[in-house]
Enzyme design. Structure first.
Site, PDB file in Angstrom:
ATOM      1  N   ARG A  34     -14.306   9.218 -11.741  1.00 46.29           N
ATOM      2  CA  ARG A  34     -12.972   8.844 -11.281  1.00 46.29           C
ATOM      3  C   ARG A  34     -12.292   8.009 -12.362  1.00 46.29           C
ATOM      4  O   ARG A  34     -12.958   7.436 -13.213  1.00 46.29           O
ATOM      5  CB  ARG A  34     -13.068   8.051  -9.962  1.00 46.29           C
ATOM      6  CG  ARG A  34     -13.665   8.872  -8.820  1.00 46.29           C
ATOM      7  CD  ARG A  34     -13.784   8.050  -7.534  1.00 46.29           C
ATOM      8  NE  ARG A  34     -12.506   7.594  -7.041  1.00 46.29           N
ATOM      9  CZ  ARG A  34     -11.698   8.295  -6.231  1.00 46.29           C
ATOM     10  NH1 ARG A  34     -12.056   9.492  -5.811  1.00 46.29           N
ATOM     11  NH2 ARG A  34     -10.555   7.790  -5.827  1.00 46.29           N
ATOM     12  N   VAL A  72     -16.807  14.773 -11.689  1.00 46.03           N
ATOM     13  CA  VAL A  72     -17.236  14.258 -13.001  1.00 46.03           C
ATOM     14  C   VAL A  72     -16.770  12.820 -13.227  1.00 46.03           C
ATOM     15  O   VAL A  72     -16.660  12.372 -14.366  1.00 46.03           O
ATOM     16  CB  VAL A  72     -16.730  15.159 -14.146  1.00 46.03           C
ATOM     17  CG1 VAL A  72     -17.297  16.556 -14.033  1.00 46.03           C
ATOM     18  CG2 VAL A  72     -15.213  15.210 -14.171  1.00 46.03           C
ATOM     19  N   HIS A 123     -42.886  -5.657  12.363  1.00 47.22           N
ATOM     20  CA  HIS A 123     -43.717  -4.459  12.441  1.00 47.22           C
ATOM     21  C   HIS A 123     -43.465  -3.743  13.758  1.00 47.22           C
ATOM     22  O   HIS A 123     -43.382  -4.398  14.783  1.00 47.22           O
ATOM     23  CB  HIS A 123     -45.200  -4.842  12.352  1.00 47.22           C
ATOM     24  CG  HIS A 123     -46.101  -3.663  12.556  1.00 47.22           C
ATOM     25  ND1 HIS A 123     -46.328  -2.734  11.556  1.00 47.22           N
ATOM     26  CD2 HIS A 123     -46.793  -3.235  13.655  1.00 47.22           C
ATOM     27  CE1 HIS A 123     -47.139  -1.797  12.019  1.00 47.22           C
ATOM     28  NE2 HIS A 123     -47.431  -2.083  13.291  1.00 47.22           N
ATOM     29  N   GLU A 158     -25.173  19.751 -14.110  1.00 48.15           N
ATOM     30  CA  GLU A 158     -25.048  18.407 -14.684  1.00 48.15           C
ATOM     31  C   GLU A 158     -25.310  18.478 -16.189  1.00 48.15           C
ATOM     32  O   GLU A 158     -26.325  19.025 -16.622  1.00 48.15           O
ATOM     33  CB  GLU A 158     -26.034  17.447 -13.990  1.00 48.15           C
ATOM     34  CG  GLU A 158     -26.263  16.124 -14.682  1.00 48.15           C
ATOM     35  CD  GLU A 158     -25.001  15.297 -14.904  1.00 48.15           C
ATOM     36  OE1 GLU A 158     -24.296  15.029 -13.924  1.00 48.15           O
ATOM     37  OE2 GLU A 158     -24.724  14.914 -16.068  1.00 48.15           O
ATOM     38  N   ASP A 208     -11.928  -0.620  -8.603  1.00 47.85           N
ATOM     39  CA  ASP A 208     -11.956   0.578  -9.448  1.00 47.85           C
ATOM     40  C   ASP A 208     -10.946   0.532 -10.588  1.00 47.85           C
ATOM     41  O   ASP A 208     -11.176   1.108 -11.646  1.00 47.85           O
ATOM     42  CB  ASP A 208     -11.661   1.838  -8.611  1.00 47.85           C
ATOM     43  CG  ASP A 208     -12.813   2.238  -7.699  1.00 47.85           C
ATOM     44  OD1 ASP A 208     -13.749   1.430  -7.544  1.00 47.85           O
ATOM     45  OD2 ASP A 208     -12.764   3.340  -7.140  1.00 47.85           O
ATOM     46  N   GLU A 268       0.854  -1.200   0.000  1.00 40.49           N
ATOM     47  CA  GLU A 268       0.000   0.000   0.000  1.00 40.49           C
ATOM     48  C   GLU A 268       0.882   1.239   0.000  1.00 40.49           C
ATOM     49  O   GLU A 268       1.794   1.363   0.810  1.00 40.49           O
ATOM     50  CB  GLU A 268      -0.927  -0.024   1.233  1.00 40.49           C
ATOM     51  CG  GLU A 268      -1.684   1.249   1.497  1.00 40.49           C
ATOM     52  CD  GLU A 268      -2.518   1.768   0.311  1.00 40.49           C
ATOM     53  OE1 GLU A 268      -3.361   1.028  -0.199  1.00 40.49           O
ATOM     54  OE2 GLU A 268      -2.285   2.930  -0.095  1.00 40.49           O
ATOM     55  N   GLY A 323     -21.103  18.217 -12.029  1.00 39.08           N
ATOM     56  CA  GLY A 323     -21.386  16.783 -12.046  1.00 39.08           C
ATOM     57  C   GLY A 323     -22.447  16.420 -11.024  1.00 39.08           C
ATOM     58  O   GLY A 323     -22.250  16.603  -9.817  1.00 39.08           O
ATOM     59  N   CYS A 354     -11.877   4.513   0.167  1.00 41.38           N
ATOM     60  CA  CYS A 354     -13.105   4.352   0.945  1.00 41.38           C
ATOM     61  C   CYS A 354     -12.951   4.813   2.392  1.00 41.38           C
ATOM     62  O   CYS A 354     -13.672   5.685   2.862  1.00 41.38           O
ATOM     63  CB  CYS A 354     -13.542   2.892   0.891  1.00 41.38           C
ATOM     64  SG  CYS A 354     -14.861   2.494   2.035  1.00 41.38           S
TER      65      CYS A 354
END
Ligand code: NAD
Length: 472
Positions: A272, A270, A445, A204, A311, A34, A181, A42
Site C-alpha cells: 500500500r 503488492v 489450564h 510472490e 500508514d 474524514e 504478492g 480498517c
C-alpha cells in the site's frame, strides 16, 4: 497548549479517531475531518471486513471436517450474499460506534476532503461542493494509505485485476483466483477464497511468502496452505497481465523460466502507499518522501505544530500501530506532560491465515543478522491439551531470548488463537521481561497460552511436556 485550544485531525481511521478521542479527553477542542467513512480502511474495507469473511470461511472449512469432532453436518453450503450482508452489518455497527464515541467526546466531525492552504491552514471540500476553511495551532495528519498498483503492464485498467477492497465485495467467489504478492493481504484473501473452494495461486517475487515473519514458522504455514490446495510460487515475479475473454493470463518469471497462469480474477496485493497526494503538504511545509510523511519519535513532522501518524508515514502499516501513534501524537499535541516518544518495539504483526500466525520483536533471522547472542525455545501445539481439543495441533510457539540475560527478544506463534496470544509476547517485550518471568507467571489450564510458558521453559531447556534438547 491551553485547555480548549484547537486540534484538527485529518483522517478518521483507527489512527485519526483515536488521536481525536485522546486529545478530547485531555481537554482539547477537536475537529476530525474524514473524506469517506469514519473508521477508515480498517473498519470499512480492511481488517474488519476481511476478518468477517475469513471467519465464515474458517467455520465452513471446519464444518466440512465436523466428523473429526463427532458431529455430522449435511448439505453444508455457504451463502455469499448473506456473508456480504453480515460483513456490512458488522462494519456499520462499528462505524456507528465510532460516530457515537466522537459525539460523546464532543468531537466535531467534518465530512469532506482536507487540503493545506498554508502552514496550519486548511480548506475542507465538502460533498455538496461547499468548502470550510480551518486554522489550528496543532494538526495531526492521519490520512492513511491506498493499494499500490505496480508498474506491471496490463494491470492498470484491467477489469479482472482487483485490489483487496474489490476482492472483499466480489459478487461471487471466483473459480480461479491468482494473487500477485504473498504478503499479509495475499495470504489472508488466498486463505478465505481457497476455503470457499476457489483454486488459488499465489505468485510472490521474493524467495518466501510473508518475508518479514519468522522463517521457520512461515515454512510450516506455507506447507499447510499447500496441503489444503493453495498453489504457492515463490521467486515468481509477475511481468505482465493480459486480459482474456474469461479473465486474465499472467506471465511470470519464475527463476529465469517464463510461466503463464490463467485466472478469472487477479488480486493485486503488492503493498500500500500513503494517501497523501491530495493534501498539498508543500503548502504547509511538511516534508515527505514519495508521499510518506517524515516524522520523529514524537510523531512530529518538520513543520511546527503538525504531527503525522499511521500508514501515511509509510512506516509500519498496521491499524494498532496507528492507534498507538495517535495517542502519542495527541498527548504531545496537547502537551501537558512533556514529550512522549513512541516505542515501536512491542508492535505485534498478525496474519489471519489458517492457522493464525503472529509475531512480535526480533525474528530468528533478524537476531542472527544483528549478531545478537540468543537462545530459542519452541513448543509444538500438538503437545498442548487445549489445542488438541480444538483440532488446532498444527502450530508452534517459538521464543527467542538473549543468551546472557534471558530477556525476551521475539515471540512467534503459529496456531489457533495466535493473534490473541501474541499480546503476552508484546507485553513481555514492552516490560523487557525475561523467559524466567514468563515461567513464573502461572498460565490457566487447559489453555493454548500454556504453550507460551512451555516455550519459555524450553528456552531454559526445562520444558515439562516435551523432551528437551540437550544443550538448550
Ligand atoms: P506486503 O508489502 O505485505 O506484501 C506485498 C508482497 O508483494 C511482497 O512480498 C512483495 O515481494 C510482493 N510483490 C511485489 N511486486 C511483485 C510482483 N511483480 N510479482 C510478485 N510479487 C510481488 O503488502 P500487502 O500484503 O499488500 O499489505 C499492505 C499493507 O497492509 C502491509 O503493510 C500490511 O502489513 C498491511 N496489512 C496488514 C494486515 C494485518 O495486520 N493482518 C492485513 C492486511 C494488510
Amino acid at each position: 497548549m491551553e485547555k480548549g485550544e484547537q486540534i484538527v485531525v485529518i483522517g478518521g481511521g483507527p489512527g485519526g479517531y483515536t488521536a481525536a478521542i485522546r486529545a478530547a479527553q485531555l481537554g482539547a477542542d477537536v475537529t476530525l475531518i474524514e473524506k469517506k467513512s469514519l473508521g477508515g480502511t480498517c473498519l470499512n474495507v480492511g481488517c474488519i471486513p476481511t476478518k468477517v469473511i475469513l471467519h465464515s470461511a474458517e467455520m465452513f472449512a471446519e464444518m466440512k471436517e465436523a466428523r473429526k469432532i463427532g458431529l455430522k453436518a449435511y448439505g453444508l453450503e455457504y451463502d455469499w450474499d448473506a456473508i456480504q450482508k453480515r460483513k456490512e452489518a458488522v462494519r456499520a455497527q462499528l462505524v456507528r460506534g465510532v460516530e457515537g464515541l466522537c459525539r460523546a467526546n464532543r468531537i466535531r466531525v467534518v465530512s469532506g476532503e482536507a487540503k493545506f492552504t498554508g502552514p496550519r491552514e486548511l480548506t475542507v471540500k465538502k460533498e455538496d461542493g461547499a468548502s470550510e476553511n480551518l486554522t489550528a495551532p496543532r494538526i495531526i495528519i492521519a490520512a492513511g494509505s491506498v493499494p499500490a498498483i505496480p508498474p506491471v503492464p496490463g494491470i492498470a485498467g484491467n477489469e479482472h485485476c482487483i485490489d483487496s477492497t474489490a476482492a472483499l465485495s466480489l459478487p461471487a467467489v471466483p473459480e480461479r483466483l491468482a494473487v500477485i504478492g504473498g504478503g499479509v493481504i495475499g495470504v489472508e484473501i488466498a486463505t478465505a477464497f481457497s476455503q470457499f473452494g476457489a483454486k488459488v495461486t499465489i505468485l510472490e517475487a521474493l524467495p518466501e511468502i510473508l518475508p518479514s515473519m519468522d522463517g521457520q514458522l512461515t515454512a510450516i504455514l506455507r506447507a499447510r496452505m499447500e496441503k489444503t490446495g493453495v498453489e504457492i510460487l515463490t521467486g515468481a515475479r509477475v511481468e505482465s497481465v493480459e486480459q482474456t475473454p474469461a479473465g486474465a493470463r499472467i506471465k511470470a518469471n519464475c527463476g529465469g523460466e517464463i510461466k503463464y497462469f490463467e485466472a478469472d480474477k487477479v488480486l493485486v496485493a503488492v503493498g500500500r502507499k500513503p494517501d497523501t497526494g491530495s493534501l498539498n503538504l508543500a503548502a504547509a511545509g511538511v516534508a515527505e518522501d514519495k508521499g510518506k510523511i517524515s516524522v520523529n519519535e514524537y510523531m512530529e513532522t518538520n513543520a511546527e505544530g503538525v504531527y503525522a501518524i499511521g500508514d501515511c508515514t509509510g512506516r509500519v502499516m498496521l491499524a494498532h500501530a496507528a492507534s498507538a501513534q495517535g495517542e502519542t501524537a495527541a498527548e504531545n499535541a496537547v502537551g501537558r506532560a512533556g514529550k512522549k516518544a513512541f516505542d515501536p518495539r512491542s508492535i505485534p504483526s498478525c496474519v489471519y491465515g489458517s492457522p493464525e500466525f503472529a509475531g512480535v520483536g526480533l525474528t530468528e533471522e533478524k537476531a542472527r543478522e544483528a549478531g545478537i547472542g540468543y537462545t530459542v525455545g519452541t513448543f509444538p501445539l500438538s503437545a498442548n491439551g487445549k489445542a488438541l481439543i480444538m483440532g488446532g495441533q498444527e502450530g508452534v510457539v517459538k521464543i527467542i531470548a538473549g543468551k546472557q540475560h534471558g530477556e525476551i527478544l521475539g515471540v512467534h506463534i503459529l496456531g489457533c488463537r495466535a493473534t490473541d496470544l501474541i499480546a503476552e509476547g508484546a507485553l513481555a517485550i514492552g516490560l523487557e521481561a525475561t523467559a524466567e518471568e514468563i515461567i513464573s507467571t502461572i498460565h490457566g489450564h487447559p489453555t493454548v497460552s500454556e504453550a507460551v510458558r512451555e516455550a519459555a521453559l524450553a528456552v531454559e531447556g526445562r520444558a515439562i511436556h516435551i523432551p528437551n534438547k540437550k544443550g538448550n
